[in-house]
Motif scaffolding. Structure first.
Motif, PDB file in Angstrom:
ATOM      1  N   ARG A 133       8.532 -15.195  14.583  1.00  0.00           N
ATOM      2  CA  ARG A 133       7.252 -15.601  15.106  1.00  0.00           C
ATOM      3  C   ARG A 133       7.197 -16.342  16.300  1.00  0.00           C
ATOM      4  O   ARG A 133       6.535 -15.953  17.443  1.00  0.00           O
ATOM      5  CB  ARG A 133       6.470 -16.402  14.104  1.00  0.00           C
ATOM      6  N   GLY A 171      -3.603  -9.496   8.575  1.00  0.00           N
ATOM      7  CA  GLY A 171      -2.769  -8.696   7.776  1.00  0.00           C
ATOM      8  C   GLY A 171      -1.985  -7.540   8.480  1.00  0.00           C
ATOM      9  O   GLY A 171      -1.462  -6.537   8.049  1.00  0.00           O
ATOM     10  N   TYR A 200       6.476 -15.703   3.835  1.00  0.00           N
ATOM     11  CA  TYR A 200       5.244 -16.293   4.401  1.00  0.00           C
ATOM     12  C   TYR A 200       5.439 -17.618   4.419  1.00  0.00           C
ATOM     13  O   TYR A 200       5.733 -18.553   3.290  1.00  0.00           O
ATOM     14  CB  TYR A 200       4.064 -16.032   3.428  1.00  0.00           C
ATOM     15  N   LEU A 223       4.368 -14.481   8.993  1.00  0.00           N
ATOM     16  CA  LEU A 223       4.225 -13.738   7.723  1.00  0.00           C
ATOM     17  C   LEU A 223       4.927 -12.381   8.209  1.00  0.00           C
ATOM     18  O   LEU A 223       4.808 -11.592   9.098  1.00  0.00           O
ATOM     19  CB  LEU A 223       2.873 -13.280   7.275  1.00  0.00           C
ATOM     20  N   GLY A 234       2.853 -20.640   5.840  1.00  0.00           N
ATOM     21  CA  GLY A 234       1.624 -20.948   6.283  1.00  0.00           C
ATOM     22  C   GLY A 234       1.597 -21.771   7.765  1.00  0.00           C
ATOM     23  O   GLY A 234       0.867 -21.624   8.417  1.00  0.00           O
ATOM     24  N   PRO A 267      -0.892 -13.298   9.823  1.00  0.00           N
ATOM     25  CA  PRO A 267      -1.315 -13.823   8.580  1.00  0.00           C
ATOM     26  C   PRO A 267      -2.915 -14.084   8.477  1.00  0.00           C
ATOM     27  O   PRO A 267      -3.220 -14.108   7.411  1.00  0.00           O
ATOM     28  CB  PRO A 267      -0.684 -15.307   8.637  1.00  0.00           C
ATOM     29  N   LYS A 318       2.458 -20.046  10.587  1.00  0.00           N
ATOM     30  CA  LYS A 318       1.715 -18.719  10.686  1.00  0.00           C
ATOM     31  C   LYS A 318       2.521 -17.633  10.995  1.00  0.00           C
ATOM     32  O   LYS A 318       2.412 -16.766  11.813  1.00  0.00           O
ATOM     33  CB  LYS A 318       0.721 -18.893  12.041  1.00  0.00           C
TER      34      LYS A 318
END
Length: 330
Positions: free
Chosen positions: A313, A95, A57, A64, A59, A92, A62
């Motif tokens: 991502r 979920g 992950y 995950l 953050g 993220p 963004k």
């Protein structure tokens, strides 16, 4: 949920974008902006296989997800790939699974790109000769990445199999020689490959060094890509002991997994303190990069989940912009 094949990814995402994604991912990692648990390895004894789960992950990006990689040597007898992989990308914020990507190609892309990122940051700007050791599944992306960041005039390829080398050189020549205005040639031995080479990349499964470190010229940059277990050692210890600066993708990963470092450390020839820094630490300005054209620089990567999730991502975002891939709903 988007489903993205290799072909979908190749149409929308360039090596330049992959290199930038890897730079960003390693900067996030070095700043402490990521969570990368140890991978889970499940043995499937009756099939002589293993199933590995690699979550991460980041953050700030963004990003995950989890990459699922299986190692099933007997798949070859079934006409299947022995190392199938799938990347599961999650949102993220909710979920929910946002995308499934071809994990095999993702691994090839981000691994080539991380060596490309190191080459872009560390190699001399006037580098012209590139030596590539290994012609396996990771070799093409390593070649493309270096050609992307430097104006290479000559690529010398060496592999222990002459047949594989000649086949690789022919295929890569057809694909990249005209595009990058470069000569791609097979060489008969390691010494010939590294003579006057400005950039050297090793991407092999060797357990013994694939070239003599004493033959590396001043000012060269070296990428070590293939040694990802404690008993694999493709880089001559001489390089670790005599390079002017040594960098890694992640300290924890390299010191836990790579025989290139573990073997000389067990002999008390090399200490962790001799590592100049992580590549992300150069980007964030924490450690120095190359200072002059005479320095020999060495970069070692064993890979990290942060590379997978950030790159996937970015690919997913491009897919949404370009309406690429297939959309499925449960």
């Amino acid at each position: 949920m988007a489903v993205l094949s290799r072909g979908d990814i190749e149409k929308i995402f360039t090596m330049e974008e992959a290199i930038q994604a890897d730079k960003d991912a390693l900067e996030f990692y070095s700043r402490g902006g990521s969570t990368v648990p140890l991978r889970t390895n499940i043995d499937v004894a009756e099939e002589k296989g293993q199933s590995l789960y690699m979550p991460a992950y980041v953050g700030g990006a963004k990003a995950l997800g989890v990459k699922i990689v299986s190692v099933y040597p007997n798949n070859i007898e079934k006409g299947l790939t022995s190392v199938p992989a799938t990347m599961v990308l999650l949102n993220p914020e909710t979920g929910e699974v946002g995308a499934l990507l071809d994990g095999t190609y993702l691994t090839q892309l981000r691994t080539g790109a991380v060596a490309g990122a190191a080459t872009d940051i560390l190699a001399r700007k006037d580098a012209k000769v590139f030596a590539l050791f290994g012609t396996g599944g990771q070799a093409e992306s390593q070649l493309e990445a270096v050609l992307t960041v430097r104006n290479i005039e000559e690529v010398r390829v060496f592999d222990i199999s002459k047949e594989r080398t000649e086949d690789f050189v022919q295929r890569m020549g057809e694909k990249y020689a005209k595009k990058f205005n470069v000569k791609i040639m097979a060489v008969s031995n390691a010494d010939e490959a590294i003579e006057h080479a400005d950039i050297i990349t090793a991407v092999t499964t060797a357990k013994k060094p694939v070239f003599n470190g004493k033959g590396v010229k001043k000012g060269a940059h070296i990428n070590g890509v293939g040694s990802y277990t404690p008993d694999m050692q493709e880089i001559d210890e001489y390089i670790l002991l005599h390079a002017d600066k040594i960098y890694v993708d992640t300290r924890h990963g390299v010191l836990s997994e790579s025989g290139d470092f573990i073997i000389p450390m067990e002999k008390n020839k090399f200490k962790e303190e001799s590592i100049t820094g992580e590549l992300g630490e150069i980007i964030m300005g924490k450690v120095p990069s190359r200072d002059n054209d005479e320095e020999i620089t060495f970069f070692k990567t064993v890979g990290s989940g942060v590379l997978d999730v950030v790159t996937s991502r970015r690919i997913y975002e491009k897919a949404l912009e370009n309406n690429a891939g297939q959309i499925i709903e449960f």
